[in-house]
Write a protein that holds these residues in place. Structure first.
Motif, short mmCIF file in Angstrom:
data_model
loop_
_atom_site.label_atom_id
_atom_site.label_comp_id
_atom_site.label_asym_id
_atom_site.label_seq_id
_atom_site.Cartn_x
_atom_site.Cartn_y
_atom_site.Cartn_z
N GLU A 79 51.70 9.69 -35.84
CA GLU A 79 52.49 10.91 -36.03
C GLU A 79 53.80 10.88 -35.25
N ALA A 80 54.09 9.79 -34.60
CA ALA A 80 55.22 9.72 -33.68
C ALA A 80 56.53 9.44 -34.38
N ASP A 81 57.59 9.92 -33.78
CA ASP A 81 58.95 9.60 -34.22
C ASP A 81 59.32 8.27 -33.58
N GLN A 82 59.81 7.32 -34.37
CA GLN A 82 60.09 5.98 -33.87
C GLN A 82 61.21 5.95 -32.84
N ASP A 83 62.11 6.91 -32.89
CA ASP A 83 63.22 6.93 -31.94
C ASP A 83 62.85 7.60 -30.62
N ASP A 84 61.81 8.42 -30.62
CA ASP A 84 61.43 9.18 -29.43
C ASP A 84 60.16 8.67 -28.76
N THR A 85 59.57 7.61 -29.29
CA THR A 85 58.29 7.14 -28.78
C THR A 85 58.42 5.75 -28.18
N GLU A 86 57.86 5.60 -26.98
CA GLU A 86 57.84 4.32 -26.28
C GLU A 86 56.40 3.80 -26.24
N VAL A 87 56.27 2.47 -26.30
CA VAL A 87 54.95 1.85 -26.22
C VAL A 87 54.96 0.81 -25.11
N ARG A 88 53.79 0.58 -24.57
CA ARG A 88 53.60 -0.48 -23.57
C ARG A 88 52.17 -0.97 -23.67
N LEU A 89 51.94 -2.14 -23.14
CA LEU A 89 50.60 -2.71 -23.15
C LEU A 89 49.71 -2.00 -22.15
N THR A 90 48.44 -1.90 -22.47
CA THR A 90 47.45 -1.42 -21.52
C THR A 90 46.84 -2.64 -20.83
N ALA A 91 45.99 -2.39 -19.85
CA ALA A 91 45.30 -3.50 -19.19
C ALA A 91 44.47 -4.28 -20.21
N LYS A 92 43.86 -3.56 -21.13
CA LYS A 92 43.06 -4.21 -22.17
C LYS A 92 43.94 -5.09 -23.07
N GLY A 93 45.15 -4.64 -23.36
CA GLY A 93 46.08 -5.43 -24.17
C GLY A 93 46.52 -6.69 -23.45
N ILE A 94 46.74 -6.57 -22.16
CA ILE A 94 47.13 -7.74 -21.36
C ILE A 94 45.98 -8.73 -21.30
N GLN A 95 44.76 -8.24 -21.13
CA GLN A 95 43.59 -9.12 -21.12
C GLN A 95 43.49 -9.90 -22.42
N LEU A 96 43.75 -9.23 -23.53
CA LEU A 96 43.69 -9.89 -24.84
C LEU A 96 44.74 -11.00 -24.92
N LEU A 97 45.95 -10.70 -24.50
CA LEU A 97 47.02 -11.70 -24.53
C LEU A 97 46.76 -12.88 -23.62
N LYS A 98 46.13 -12.64 -22.49
CA LYS A 98 45.87 -13.70 -21.52
C LYS A 98 44.60 -14.49 -21.81
N GLY A 99 43.88 -14.12 -22.86
CA GLY A 99 42.71 -14.88 -23.26
C GLY A 99 41.40 -14.45 -22.61
N TYR A 100 41.41 -13.32 -21.90
CA TYR A 100 40.19 -12.83 -21.26
C TYR A 100 39.32 -12.03 -22.22
N ALA A 101 39.87 -11.70 -23.38
CA ALA A 101 39.14 -10.95 -24.40
C ALA A 101 39.56 -11.51 -25.76
N ALA A 102 38.79 -11.16 -26.76
CA ALA A 102 39.10 -11.61 -28.12
C ALA A 102 38.90 -10.45 -29.08
N ASP A 103 39.64 -10.49 -30.17
CA ASP A 103 39.53 -9.50 -31.23
C ASP A 103 39.83 -10.22 -32.54
N PRO A 104 38.91 -10.18 -33.50
CA PRO A 104 39.15 -10.90 -34.75
C PRO A 104 40.32 -10.33 -35.55
N ALA A 105 40.75 -9.11 -35.23
CA ALA A 105 41.86 -8.50 -35.94
C ALA A 105 43.21 -8.73 -35.25
N VAL A 106 43.20 -9.57 -34.20
CA VAL A 106 44.43 -9.89 -33.49
C VAL A 106 44.50 -11.40 -33.30
N SER A 107 45.49 -12.01 -33.90
CA SER A 107 45.68 -13.45 -33.78
C SER A 107 46.73 -13.73 -32.71
N ILE A 108 46.26 -14.25 -31.58
CA ILE A 108 47.19 -14.52 -30.46
C ILE A 108 47.71 -15.95 -30.56
#
Length: 108
Positions: A79-108
């Motif tokens: 529901e967000a406006d693209q010009d007014d909304t900021e995003v950042r990684l969570t700890a869980k997102g960083i874990q996924l990127l660093k290989g500490y977690a896996a998700d079949p719907a995310v190809s790193i």
């Protein structure tokens, strides 16, 4: 394998690839919150619909956090406006990127 199954696999692979590219892009731009509009510019070959679908999935999975740029209030990317909304990684997102977690719907 029939045509429908092949199309489903291609679509699923593209979704996972887009999710991974989006997370990696946010990671590269880390150190500050990234406006959703900037992601659209950074990934011009990903359609607005695909980007919205990936942002929604990544937020619901807990890999990214979204907030209103001016007020700091949490927002739903669907529901967000693209010009007014900021995003950042969570700890869980960083874990996924660093290989500490896996998700079949995310190809790193």
């Amino acid at each position: 394998m029939d045509k429908k199954e092949l199309e489903r696999r291609i679509e699923g692979g593209a979704f996972a690839a887009n999710n991974g590219r989006l997370l990696r892009t946010i990671n590269i731009l880390s150190g500050r919150d990234i406006k959703m509009r900037s992601l659209q510019y950074a990934l011009p070959d990903v359609s607005k619909g695909e980007l919205a679908e990936s942002l929604y999935y990544l937020q619901e999975a807990g890999y990214l956090h979204a907030r209103h740029a001016a007020y700091g209030a949490d927002v739903d990317v669907a529901e967000a406006d693209q010009d007014d909304t900021e995003v950042r990684l969570t700890a869980k997102g960083i874990q996924l990127l660093k290989g500490y977690a896996a998700d079949p719907a995310v190809s790193i």
